[in-house]
Design an enzyme around this catalytic site. Structure first.
Site, PDB file in Angstrom:
ATOM      1  N   CYS A  58       0.792  -1.720  -0.303  1.00 34.09           N
ATOM      2  CA  CYS A  58      -0.007   0.272   0.267  1.00 34.09           C
ATOM      3  C   CYS A  58       1.006   0.976  -0.268  1.00 34.09           C
ATOM      4  O   CYS A  58       0.589   2.287  -0.395  1.00 34.09           O
ATOM      5  CB  CYS A  58      -1.078  -0.189   0.821  1.00 34.09           C
ATOM      6  SG  CYS A  58      -1.772  -1.255   1.362  1.00 34.09           S
ATOM      7  N   ARG A 140      -7.190  -4.471  -3.246  1.00 34.43           N
ATOM      8  CA  ARG A 140      -7.409  -3.141  -3.780  1.00 34.43           C
ATOM      9  C   ARG A 140      -8.488  -2.782  -5.101  1.00 34.43           C
ATOM     10  O   ARG A 140      -8.295  -3.729  -5.795  1.00 34.43           O
ATOM     11  CB  ARG A 140      -5.698  -3.536  -4.333  1.00 34.43           C
ATOM     12  CG  ARG A 140      -4.640  -3.752  -3.079  1.00 34.43           C
ATOM     13  CD  ARG A 140      -3.559  -3.778  -3.931  1.00 34.43           C
ATOM     14  NE  ARG A 140      -2.433  -4.578  -3.143  1.00 34.43           N
ATOM     15  CZ  ARG A 140      -2.250  -3.918  -1.793  1.00 34.43           C
ATOM     16  NH1 ARG A 140      -2.410  -2.201  -1.596  1.00 34.43           N
ATOM     17  NH2 ARG A 140      -1.208  -4.396  -0.749  1.00 34.43           N
TER      18      ARG A 140
END
Length: 230
Positions: A58, A140
């Site tokens: 991330c 995601r």
């Protein structure tokens, strides 16, 4: 017994479909209160979700987004990032990332909103939690939304695989090109490549005999009709 927030989020969550209106929500962000998508007006928007702040994949994605944010602005695109982390966590993460040097590049200050969705409101509206993978963390997700607030493209990636931000940018450019020029883009199209025309406006004889037509168009068999890039 009241179910936890994440369980409630999954009970009736739904992934918005391409062509539908983007679901609206109000949330606190690192840039203040956001009414999405209304506050971004007629701009295109991209809503990203990620599993957790302060994690390696991330962090790499947010850094890449910060490096590319000016390029997205030039396309008229507003970026927003959401996870179930709290606003204080987002602010601490942003502060850390703003000081990180990655791939020998100078840090670029993040200029897009990170959304606090600790109650999984956004997760529910955008179907960003996939139960077989996790009951508490987002996948995601990427939602590309146009200036009329219509969902135009949707992507999902697993926790272990970082997104290719250049591909997301390419998709926006392709969508804007097809809208503006009323064309299609073929596989692996890149900005500046030739485009497909849905209905070929000329006969085979015109294509063969008229130099002006041949300078601008060509066929690949009878399946694909191309217009040369300008």
């Amino acid at each position: 017994m009241i179910a936890p927030f994440w369980a409630q989020a999954q009970d009736d969550s739904r992934i918005p479909l391409i062509g539908e209106k983007a679901p609206s929500f109000t949330a606190e962000t690192t840039q203040g209160t956001l009414n999405f998508p209304r506050d971004y007006g007629r701009n295109w928007k991209i809503l990203f979700s990620h599993p957790r702040d302060f994690t390696p994949v991330c962090s790499s994605e947010i850094i890449e987004l910060s490096q590319m944010q000016e390029g997205f602005k030039e396309l008229g695109v507003k970026l927003a990032v959401v996870s179930s982390d709290t606003l204080s966590q987002h602010k601490a993460w942003v502060k850390t990332i703003n000081e990180l040097r990655y791939k020998d590049r100078q840090p670029v200050k993040i200029d897009f909103a990170l959304i606090d969705d600790k109650n999984y409101v956004v997760a529910k509206k955008y179907g960003m939690m996939h139960r077989p993978v996790s009951t508490s963390e987002y996948v995601r997700g990427v939602f590309v939304i146009d200036g009329k607030n219509i969902v135009r493209a949707v992507f999902f990636y697993p926790h272990s695989v970082g997104r290719n931000m250049e591909e997301i940018k390419r998709t926006v450019i392709a969508l804007q090109t097809t809208d503006k020029e009323l064309v299609y883009t073929p596989a692996n199209w890149m900005p500046g490549d030739d485009v497909l025309v849905p209905y070929f406006p000329y006969t085979d004889k015109e294509l063969k005999d008229d130099p002006k037509v041949a300078d601008n168009f060509y066929n690949v068999g009878h399946l694909m009709h191309f217009r040369k890039s300008k």
